[in-house]
Scaffold this motif. Sequence first.
Motif, PDB file in Angstrom:
ATOM      1  N   THR A  55       0.853  -1.185   0.000  1.00  0.00           N
ATOM      2  CA  THR A  55       0.000   0.000   0.000  1.00  0.00           C
ATOM      3  C   THR A  55       0.890   1.237   0.000  1.00  0.00           C
ATOM      4  O   THR A  55       2.082   1.158   0.327  1.00  0.00           O
ATOM      5  CB  THR A  55      -0.918   0.055   1.242  1.00  0.00           C
ATOM      6  OG1 THR A  55      -0.135   0.401   2.392  1.00  0.00           O
ATOM      7  CG2 THR A  55      -1.613  -1.276   1.465  1.00  0.00           C
ATOM      8  N   PRO A  56       0.344   2.382  -0.380  1.00  0.00           N
ATOM      9  CA  PRO A  56       1.118   3.610  -0.155  1.00  0.00           C
ATOM     10  C   PRO A  56       1.492   3.698   1.324  1.00  0.00           C
ATOM     11  O   PRO A  56       0.794   3.164   2.192  1.00  0.00           O
ATOM     12  CB  PRO A  56       0.132   4.716  -0.548  1.00  0.00           C
ATOM     13  CG  PRO A  56      -0.864   4.061  -1.441  1.00  0.00           C
ATOM     14  CD  PRO A  56      -0.992   2.653  -0.943  1.00  0.00           C
ATOM     15  N   GLY A  57       2.589   4.364   1.627  1.00  0.00           N
ATOM     16  CA  GLY A  57       3.028   4.482   3.002  1.00  0.00           C
ATOM     17  C   GLY A  57       1.948   5.080   3.886  1.00  0.00           C
ATOM     18  O   GLY A  57       1.325   6.087   3.543  1.00  0.00           O
ATOM     19  N   THR A  96       4.123   0.657   2.525  1.00  0.00           N
ATOM     20  CA  THR A  96       3.856  -0.245   3.638  1.00  0.00           C
ATOM     21  C   THR A  96       3.463  -1.596   3.045  1.00  0.00           C
ATOM     22  O   THR A  96       2.603  -1.659   2.166  1.00  0.00           O
ATOM     23  CB  THR A  96       2.733   0.291   4.533  1.00  0.00           C
ATOM     24  OG1 THR A  96       3.086   1.590   5.013  1.00  0.00           O
ATOM     25  CG2 THR A  96       2.507  -0.626   5.721  1.00  0.00           C
ATOM     26  N   VAL A  97       4.100  -2.658   3.519  1.00  0.00           N
ATOM     27  CA  VAL A  97       3.865  -3.998   2.978  1.00  0.00           C
ATOM     28  C   VAL A  97       3.223  -4.854   4.059  1.00  0.00           C
ATOM     29  O   VAL A  97       3.766  -5.009   5.157  1.00  0.00           O
ATOM     30  CB  VAL A  97       5.182  -4.639   2.485  1.00  0.00           C
ATOM     31  CG1 VAL A  97       4.910  -6.033   1.930  1.00  0.00           C
ATOM     32  CG2 VAL A  97       5.829  -3.754   1.426  1.00  0.00           C
ATOM     33  N   LEU A  98       2.058  -5.425   3.734  1.00  0.00           N
ATOM     34  CA  LEU A  98       1.255  -6.172   4.693  1.00  0.00           C
ATOM     35  C   LEU A  98       1.107  -7.623   4.267  1.00  0.00           C
ATOM     36  O   LEU A  98       1.180  -7.951   3.071  1.00  0.00           O
ATOM     37  CB  LEU A  98      -0.125  -5.528   4.830  1.00  0.00           C
ATOM     38  CG  LEU A  98      -0.132  -4.038   5.184  1.00  0.00           C
ATOM     39  CD1 LEU A  98      -1.547  -3.488   5.082  1.00  0.00           C
ATOM     40  CD2 LEU A  98       0.443  -3.823   6.571  1.00  0.00           C
ATOM     41  N   ALA A  99       0.847  -8.497   5.252  1.00  0.00           N
ATOM     42  CA  ALA A  99       0.741  -9.919   4.971  1.00  0.00           C
ATOM     43  C   ALA A  99      -0.528 -10.269   4.199  1.00  0.00           C
ATOM     44  O   ALA A  99      -0.606 -11.334   3.589  1.00  0.00           O
ATOM     45  CB  ALA A  99       0.788 -10.705   6.281  1.00  0.00           C
ATOM     46  N   ALA A 100      -1.534  -9.407   4.229  1.00  0.00           N
ATOM     47  CA  ALA A 100      -2.783  -9.649   3.498  1.00  0.00           C
ATOM     48  C   ALA A 100      -3.392  -8.312   3.099  1.00  0.00           C
ATOM     49  O   ALA A 100      -2.922  -7.246   3.518  1.00  0.00           O
ATOM     50  CB  ALA A 100      -3.754 -10.460   4.349  1.00  0.00           C
ATOM     51  N   ASP A 101      -4.414  -8.360   2.299  1.00  0.00           N
ATOM     52  CA  ASP A 101      -5.051  -7.153   1.773  1.00  0.00           C
ATOM     53  C   ASP A 101      -5.879  -6.464   2.868  1.00  0.00           C
ATOM     54  O   ASP A 101      -6.835  -7.054   3.395  1.00  0.00           O
ATOM     55  CB  ASP A 101      -5.960  -7.539   0.602  1.00  0.00           C
ATOM     56  CG  ASP A 101      -6.487  -6.333  -0.160  1.00  0.00           C
ATOM     57  OD1 ASP A 101      -6.388  -5.199   0.363  1.00  0.00           O
ATOM     58  OD2 ASP A 101      -6.999  -6.518  -1.277  1.00  0.00           O
ATOM     59  N   PRO A 102      -5.552  -5.206   3.216  1.00  0.00           N
ATOM     60  CA  PRO A 102      -6.331  -4.521   4.254  1.00  0.00           C
ATOM     61  C   PRO A 102      -7.756  -4.219   3.820  1.00  0.00           C
ATOM     62  O   PRO A 102      -8.617  -3.941   4.663  1.00  0.00           O
ATOM     63  CB  PRO A 102      -5.542  -3.233   4.494  1.00  0.00           C
ATOM     64  CG  PRO A 102      -4.827  -2.976   3.200  1.00  0.00           C
ATOM     65  CD  PRO A 102      -4.473  -4.349   2.694  1.00  0.00           C
TER      66      PRO A 102
END
Length: 541
Positions: free
Chosen positions: A41-43, A506-512
């Motif tokens: 995602t964007p930061g 920002t990198v996340l383990a799943a889709d927010p």
Amino acid sequence: MPQTALAVVDGRIATLGDDRTIRELADPATTVIDLKGAVVTPGLVDGHLHPVSGAELTHGLDLSGCTDLAAVRAALAAEVRRLAPGAWLHAWGLDPNVFGDRPVESAALGPVLDGVPALLQLFDAHSMLASPRALELAGVDGPRTFAQAAEVVCDADGRPTGLLLEDAAGELVERAAPQPTRAERRERLAAALRAMAAAGLTGGHAMDANGDSLDLYAELDEAGELPLRLRVAPWCQPGVDRDGLRALIEQQGRGGRLWRVDGVKLFMDGTIDNGTAWLEKPDCHGESTHAFWPDPAHYTHVVQELHWAGVPTATHAIGDAAVRHALDSIEKASHEGPTAARQRTAAVRPGTATARPRTTPVRHRIEHIETVPDEAVRRFAELDVIASMQPTHCCDFTRADHTDNWSRRLGEERADRAWRCRDLWDAGATVVLGSDWPIAPYPPLGVMAGARHRRPTRDLSSPPHNPGQALTALEALSAMTANAAHAGGEEQLAGRITVGHRADLTVLAADPLTTPATELADLPVLLTVLDGLPTHRTDSL
């Protein structure tokens, strides 16, 4: 072509494409990070936080998990046993709801604090409890008069109860306590910012610049230890004179690679919980009837001067009267004719450098907006005023059945207008989300989750407070990315994943966007990237 990868050059997004296309751009000097299917995602940017004061305030006993007086007394007793003789006890996060129907006063915590100098910050950071020994050491033995809406609360006999409202009263006792060294303060700040980056934050709008805050940011930035991009708004206090206002204007544009002064923070009122908000009708105790500025017309004048100098303002306005006056002041400033504006600016700042030239309009903000009528909601969009809101305040400090202190003080009608995120969004206002850390936790996924579920963080099975005011998953994400960039006048540089924008990610383990709101706060943050460089990285990558 699906866009599943990106390339970064000199801190900017240079190319978007599929994995194969992007890998073909790499040479032996390229750093390649395989995200293994994670979501980028964007930061994430916190729209309202206090890094320096928060790092200092949260050094001590955390009372935020205490839900009744018994728990508070037990936590304080355990801390007292750990203290050296004569040492001060510092605590923070005290929820006034633990006092129930009792007055908020130090007597409710006796005899735990007998003979112990103690300062307990209430969660709103606009009030604190001082123990009898702390008041004695500070020489505070009766009421005091202040130039702003502050108070040493006293009983009918004129003796302090321990409750100190607003900064000016709290500082009377804080000055008597031992102070941390500058090196300790610098390390506390650095540690807090590292933790924020690990939570997924790439930036924040810092709503203060007290003391040597700007010097601390500069030191960390120059040392390569600043892991967040910070937009800083110094405080403008009631009674500011022409020289003080000129100094605030001349500070604009000061900064380094990752921080800059851009804006001024003002207070129109205090808080509903301690009776220092500004309401159009008094609360149930007959309180919250006055502005923080003894002369609200002077506030209006200051907003005009700042607007004409090209300086955006961020006004703390919680009560309906405070929000209305802030909107009126912004409208008056923005409708001034250009000729009169130039004359007024020249009159205020003779012979001084002008504020930093702006390439975007002067975007004013109002912070908190806890209860407002319909007419005020519509005006945010009409005047293009940013609505900066902190949904976790609603989640964690109020209750759906209105039995909490905040709601009881307001009554049903006004408590039903709590944190109108949905109404402001639907009215066309730009809504920005933040934590107000240290008042509430800074992890941005928790902030976005609260905007969606509006439930107490401690018990997500509890009913939501005004669920009709919830935001969607996409709106909550936008409020901490694209909208935050817009509020800072940086929509051409940040807030989206597009070629030419900063590589703040920002990198996340799943889709927010598909993760349920009640599970979002626990979603792992795998990687945080600022200017193309990792500021946090898990071992799984």
